[in-house]
Design a protein around this motif. Structure first.
Motif, PDB file in Angstrom:
ATOM      1  N   LEU A  79      10.173  63.148  27.358  1.00 17.22           N
ATOM      2  CA  LEU A  79      11.736  63.348  27.636  1.00 17.22           C
ATOM      3  C   LEU A  79      12.108  62.676  25.829  1.00 17.22           C
ATOM      4  O   LEU A  79      12.694  63.838  25.571  1.00 17.22           O
ATOM      5  CB  LEU A  79      12.007  62.845  28.019  1.00 17.22           C
ATOM      6  CG  LEU A  79      13.757  63.300  28.449  1.00 17.22           C
ATOM      7  CD1 LEU A  79      14.507  63.982  28.533  1.00 17.22           C
ATOM      8  CD2 LEU A  79      13.979  62.004  29.605  1.00 17.22           C
ATOM      9  N   LEU A 125      21.975  64.000  26.224  1.00 18.01           N
ATOM     10  CA  LEU A 125      21.049  63.512  27.229  1.00 18.01           C
ATOM     11  C   LEU A 125      22.216  63.630  28.617  1.00 18.01           C
ATOM     12  O   LEU A 125      22.786  61.686  28.397  1.00 18.01           O
ATOM     13  CB  LEU A 125      20.078  62.537  27.044  1.00 18.01           C
ATOM     14  CG  LEU A 125      19.294  62.142  28.275  1.00 18.01           C
ATOM     15  CD1 LEU A 125      19.174  63.378  29.475  1.00 18.01           C
ATOM     16  CD2 LEU A 125      17.781  60.952  28.299  1.00 18.01           C
ATOM     17  N   GLU A 146      19.231  60.820  33.078  1.00 18.63           N
ATOM     18  CA  GLU A 146      18.386  60.594  32.895  1.00 18.63           C
ATOM     19  C   GLU A 146      18.015  59.740  34.110  1.00 18.63           C
ATOM     20  O   GLU A 146      18.405  58.374  34.425  1.00 18.63           O
ATOM     21  CB  GLU A 146      18.084  59.080  31.606  1.00 18.63           C
ATOM     22  CG  GLU A 146      17.550  58.903  31.339  1.00 18.63           C
ATOM     23  CD  GLU A 146      17.291  58.526  30.315  1.00 18.63           C
ATOM     24  OE1 GLU A 146      18.676  58.023  30.088  1.00 18.63           O
ATOM     25  OE2 GLU A 146      16.203  57.459  29.460  1.00 18.63           O
ATOM     26  N   GLN A 149      11.330  58.197  35.734  1.00 18.22           N
ATOM     27  CA  GLN A 149      10.637  59.364  34.264  1.00 18.22           C
ATOM     28  C   GLN A 149       9.559  59.574  34.785  1.00 18.22           C
ATOM     29  O   GLN A 149       8.336  58.520  35.167  1.00 18.22           O
ATOM     30  CB  GLN A 149      10.895  58.405  33.303  1.00 18.22           C
ATOM     31  CG  GLN A 149      12.479  58.853  33.087  1.00 18.22           C
ATOM     32  CD  GLN A 149      12.919  58.661  30.892  1.00 18.22           C
ATOM     33  OE1 GLN A 149      12.513  58.995  30.697  1.00 18.22           O
ATOM     34  NE2 GLN A 149      14.707  57.545  30.809  1.00 18.22           N
ATOM     35  N   ILE A 174       7.264  66.055  30.618  1.00 18.09           N
ATOM     36  CA  ILE A 174       8.596  67.431  30.919  1.00 18.09           C
ATOM     37  C   ILE A 174       7.474  68.437  30.963  1.00 18.09           C
ATOM     38  O   ILE A 174       7.026  68.445  29.941  1.00 18.09           O
ATOM     39  CB  ILE A 174       9.329  66.890  30.480  1.00 18.09           C
ATOM     40  CG1 ILE A 174      10.276  65.617  30.082  1.00 18.09           C
ATOM     41  CG2 ILE A 174       9.972  68.641  30.467  1.00 18.09           C
ATOM     42  CD1 ILE A 174      11.058  65.759  31.621  1.00 18.09           C
ATOM     43  N   ILE A 212      10.939  73.366  32.056  1.00 14.85           N
ATOM     44  CA  ILE A 212      12.010  73.101  30.954  1.00 14.85           C
ATOM     45  C   ILE A 212      12.557  74.212  31.400  1.00 14.85           C
ATOM     46  O   ILE A 212      12.241  75.119  31.447  1.00 14.85           O
ATOM     47  CB  ILE A 212      11.589  73.300  29.768  1.00 14.85           C
ATOM     48  CG1 ILE A 212      11.724  71.751  29.468  1.00 14.85           C
ATOM     49  CG2 ILE A 212      13.333  72.898  29.217  1.00 14.85           C
ATOM     50  CD1 ILE A 212      10.786  71.868  27.416  1.00 14.85           C
ATOM     51  N   ASP A 233      11.234  69.605  35.687  1.00 11.62           N
ATOM     52  CA  ASP A 233      12.043  68.286  35.546  1.00 11.62           C
ATOM     53  C   ASP A 233      12.979  68.412  33.950  1.00 11.62           C
ATOM     54  O   ASP A 233      13.466  66.848  34.268  1.00 11.62           O
ATOM     55  CB  ASP A 233      10.244  68.345  33.880  1.00 11.62           C
ATOM     56  CG  ASP A 233       9.447  68.590  35.180  1.00 11.62           C
ATOM     57  OD1 ASP A 233       8.704  68.329  36.023  1.00 11.62           O
ATOM     58  OD2 ASP A 233       8.589  69.349  34.765  1.00 11.62           O
ATOM     59  N   LEU A 234      12.990  69.129  33.412  1.00  7.99           N
ATOM     60  CA  LEU A 234      14.105  68.777  32.758  1.00  7.99           C
ATOM     61  C   LEU A 234      15.190  70.134  32.460  1.00  7.99           C
ATOM     62  O   LEU A 234      15.182  71.418  32.765  1.00  7.99           O
ATOM     63  CB  LEU A 234      13.848  68.769  30.942  1.00  7.99           C
ATOM     64  CG  LEU A 234      14.627  68.987  30.508  1.00  7.99           C
ATOM     65  CD1 LEU A 234      16.164  67.605  29.893  1.00  7.99           C
ATOM     66  CD2 LEU A 234      14.569  68.735  28.765  1.00  7.99           C
ATOM     67  N   CYS A 255      19.298  65.315  41.000  1.00  5.86           N
ATOM     68  CA  CYS A 255      18.930  65.247  39.984  1.00  5.86           C
ATOM     69  C   CYS A 255      17.882  64.083  39.921  1.00  5.86           C
ATOM     70  O   CYS A 255      17.264  63.484  39.546  1.00  5.86           O
ATOM     71  CB  CYS A 255      20.119  65.431  38.761  1.00  5.86           C
ATOM     72  SG  CYS A 255      20.942  67.555  38.147  1.00  5.86           S
ATOM     73  N   ILE A 310      15.042  64.391  38.439  1.00  4.33           N
ATOM     74  CA  ILE A 310      14.778  65.777  37.051  1.00  4.33           C
ATOM     75  C   ILE A 310      16.032  65.454  36.216  1.00  4.33           C
ATOM     76  O   ILE A 310      17.076  65.065  36.488  1.00  4.33           O
ATOM     77  CB  ILE A 310      15.346  67.360  38.114  1.00  4.33           C
ATOM     78  CG1 ILE A 310      14.537  67.558  38.351  1.00  4.33           C
ATOM     79  CG2 ILE A 310      15.516  67.921  36.777  1.00  4.33           C
ATOM     80  CD1 ILE A 310      15.347  68.677  39.205  1.00  4.33           C
ATOM     81  N   ALA A 311      15.942  65.003  34.815  1.00  3.95           N
ATOM     82  CA  ALA A 311      17.037  65.509  33.816  1.00  3.95           C
ATOM     83  C   ALA A 311      17.798  66.384  33.469  1.00  3.95           C
ATOM     84  O   ALA A 311      17.688  67.498  33.410  1.00  3.95           O
ATOM     85  CB  ALA A 311      16.096  64.711  32.026  1.00  3.95           C
ATOM     86  N   TYR A 346      19.905  68.043  30.177  1.00  5.73           N
ATOM     87  CA  TYR A 346      20.809  67.925  28.970  1.00  5.73           C
ATOM     88  C   TYR A 346      21.569  68.752  28.580  1.00  5.73           C
ATOM     89  O   TYR A 346      21.363  70.270  29.299  1.00  5.73           O
ATOM     90  CB  TYR A 346      19.530  68.298  27.313  1.00  5.73           C
ATOM     91  CG  TYR A 346      20.368  67.626  25.880  1.00  5.73           C
ATOM     92  CD1 TYR A 346      20.046  66.834  25.299  1.00  5.73           C
ATOM     93  CD2 TYR A 346      19.863  69.536  25.174  1.00  5.73           C
ATOM     94  CE1 TYR A 346      19.908  67.201  23.856  1.00  5.73           C
ATOM     95  CE2 TYR A 346      20.278  68.794  23.910  1.00  5.73           C
ATOM     96  CZ  TYR A 346      20.650  67.390  23.622  1.00  5.73           C
ATOM     97  OH  TYR A 346      20.800  67.231  22.228  1.00  5.73           O
TER      98      TYR A 346
END
Length: 307
Positions: free
Chosen positions: A37, A61, A64, A68, A72, A75, A95-96, A124, A129-130, A132
């Motif tokens: 990440l 971000l 988070e 983790q 990743i 995306i 994952d992101l 999330c 799941i991150a 951004y």
């Protein structure tokens, strides 16, 4: 204010249900090595430094997860992270999530299922799941890579485009303005058709008081999203292109003999995701699967009254 269209078909919006990844796509994801990440965030910030974002914005971000993932692999790109889009991201094993608009802006006092934004945050965190958000950092990305540079590509010859306002520290800024020689004979009807073809959607047009569809356009300005406060600083222009303006802002522009083309807020932004998708994959040396949401859409739809 008129609705201008190339054909009636453009006013019909068909939203297909999103699909889970096909077997081929799943195999493709499984073959990816993925990236940490922190490495991905570094690449994102190299493309559009967070320092370039507006001071009022909430970028970077935003979520988070405590646990983790080692890498990743998938995306997921979206303009707005709604509940429907979040469910799609979960089904596609994201994952992101990179959400252009920040899903967290106003402070959240509690994380519950009674508020749709809080529900997204809880999903999330539960799924690891991150999230951004680049938002106005993308609006001011350097090296001709900003979202507004992408939007301006709808029109002829925008090589002389420059930011409407320039930050003396970053040398970049939001919005763009540019000009044409009169010999180009670029008519307003062509301008309208060009933006419709570019975004693939209908637009609304508020015609300047002395303008017609055959008026020759020599100066233009654009600002993706809600551009009224920025565009009003550009007085020597013939056309504004943006997502939304209020009724009184439109009247003011018209009486300054400026034609306003409104595309709906997120329709001036969403197409950038398809443009950015291969760039991000290249930044990450194809080690991640980068996908764009299929159900993300502007909340406004246009319905034509049948005669």
């Amino acid at each position: 204010m008129i609705n201008f269209r190339l054909s009636r078909n453009l006013f019909t919006t068909v939203v297909l249900p999103f699909r889970q990844l096909s077997k081929m796509q799943q195999q493709n994801v499984e073959s990816k090595k993925g990236q940490p990440l922190k490495h991905i965030i570094k690449k994102l910030e190299n493309f559009a430094p967070l320092a370039f974002a507006e001071k009022w914005d909430n970028v970077g971000l935003l979520i988070e997860p405590y646990q983790q993932k080692d890498a990743i692999k998938t995306i997921f790109l979206t303009n707005d992270l709604t509940v429907n889009v979040m469910e799609e991201a979960v089904d596609k094993n994201a994952d992101l999530i990179i959400s252009y608009h920040p899903p967290i802006f106003a402070p959240l006092k509690r994380i519950s299922q009674n508020n749709w934004k809080a529900k997204i945050v809880s999903m999330c965190l539960a799924k690891g799941i991150a999230v951004y958000s680049p938002h106005t950092a993308w609006d001011c990305a350097p090296n001709g890579e900003s979202l507004n540079c992408w939007l301006s590509k709808a029109f002829k010859l925008t090589d002389n485009a420059k930011p409407i306002t320039i930050n003396p520290e970053t040398k970049t800024g939001p919005g763009l303005t540019w000009s044409y020689p009169s010999s180009l004979n670029y008519k307003l009807r062509e301008v309208i058709e060009d933006i419709q073809n570019y975004i693939g959607l209908p637009v609304h047009v508020a015609m300047g008081v002395s303008h017609s569809l055959d008026s020759v356009i020599q100066n233009m300005a654009c600002c993706a999203g809600s551009g009224a406060s920025l565009l009003k600083e550009v007085s020597n222009t013939d056309v504004y292109i943006t997502g939304e303006m209020s009724h009184h802002e439109l009247l003011d522009a018209q009486h300054r003999n400026i034609t306003v083309i409104l595309c709906n807020h997120s329709n001036t932004e969403r197409g950038f995701l398809k443009h950015f998708q291969p760039k991000l994959s290249n930044f990450l040396e194809s080690n991640c699967e980068v996908i764009v949401s299929e159900c993300d859409k502007d909340p406004l739809e246009t319905f034509v009254r049948k005669h």
